[in-house]
Enzyme design. Structure first.
Site, short mmCIF file in Angstrom:
data_model
loop_
_atom_site.label_atom_id
_atom_site.label_comp_id
_atom_site.label_asym_id
_atom_site.label_seq_id
_atom_site.Cartn_x
_atom_site.Cartn_y
_atom_site.Cartn_z
CE LYS A 16 -1.61 -5.65 16.54
NZ LYS A 16 -1.29 -6.98 16.66
NE ARG A 91 0.38 -12.41 14.77
CZ ARG A 91 1.73 -12.29 14.92
NH1 ARG A 91 2.51 -13.14 14.49
NH2 ARG A 91 2.03 -11.11 15.28
NE ARG A 130 6.41 2.32 10.90
CZ ARG A 130 6.24 1.50 12.07
NH1 ARG A 130 5.57 1.84 12.98
NH2 ARG A 130 6.63 0.28 11.79
NE ARG A 163 10.57 -0.80 10.81
CZ ARG A 163 10.06 -1.78 11.71
NH1 ARG A 163 10.48 -2.20 12.58
NH2 ARG A 163 8.62 -2.09 11.32
NE ARG A 174 4.12 -6.37 8.93
CZ ARG A 174 4.62 -5.15 9.49
NH1 ARG A 174 5.11 -4.22 8.81
NH2 ARG A 174 4.35 -4.99 10.64
#
Ligand code: ZN
Length: 224
Positions: A16, A91, A130, A163, A174
């Site tokens: 996104k 949301r 990542r 992270r 999430r």
């Protein structure tokens, strides 16, 4: 001219952010994420900004109606007369209804909800791979974009780390929140004929050209 009042939807890690940057470049749209519009309102010291700051300072969520009013303030600023790109809001269906109300009062509406989709396992693979350098935040991916030396930033030699947000168990959480809150919203926009789906597993270039083609078609339909 046709307004481009766009809402961006999709799970974390579907691309996104990348698509938002391109849409902002392609069409010169102002980009409103919940974080950036609240930050701006606080910095500008508007009355709404001061109210929002009280919640943020207390570590509480800023209420939906306050966020909606901050968005409304931006709609009235003249910056968003040709359209806007909303990311992270709405949301939930409740937020979407408030947004619809604020737009309706201005004789405007959302022109499309762009959903960038990716399966959960792809999201987990992308996010959990990542790595970010501790010095300057340069981003790598262990599978898709590895550094020359494992665990070391190519550009500044600093250590790479994962992270907290990208840890697999956090990513799963999430995703669970996303499915619970946002999937009903996807149906809601679908029922209103506003939903446009894009395959986030394609390359960013392919997704971008698909979105542009879709928006061009919508603009044509609007003129007819
Ligand atoms: Zn670095």
């Amino acid at each position: 001219m046709t307004e481009r009042n766009l809402v961006l939807l999709g799970p974390p890690g579907a691309g996104k952010g990348t698509q938002a940057e391109r849409l902002v470049d392609d069409f010169g749209l102002p980009y409103y994420s919940t974080g950036n519009i609240l930050r701006d309102a606080v910095e500008n010291g508007t009355e709404l900004g001061r109210k929002a700051k009280e919640f943020m300072d207390a570590g509480e969520l800023v209420p939906d109606d306050l966020i909606t009013n901050v968005i409304a303030e931006r709609l009235d600023s003249g910056d968003a007369d040709d359209g806007f790109l909303l990311d992270g809001f709405p949301r939930t269906i409740g937020q979407a209804e408030m947004l619809e109300g604020a737009l309706g009062e201005r004789n405007r509406k959302v022109t499309a909800a762009l959903l960038i989709e990716a399966p959960d396992e792809e999201v987990v693979r992308r996010l959990s791979g990542r790595r970010q350098c501790v010095k300057n935040g340069h981003v790598y991916h262990v599978e898709f974009d590895p550094p020359k030396n494992e665990g070391v930033c190519d550009q500044d030699g600093s250590r790479l780390e994962q992270r907290d947000d990208d840890k697999p168990e956090t990513v799963q959480k999430r995703l669970a929140v996303y499915h619970e809150q946002t999937e009903p919203l996807i149906l809601w926009y679908g029922e209103r004929g506003l939903l446009r789906r894009f395959d986030g597993t394609r390359t960013p270039e392919e997704v971008n050209s698909h979105i542009r083609a879709t928006l061009a078609t919508l603009a044509l339909e609007d003129e007819i």
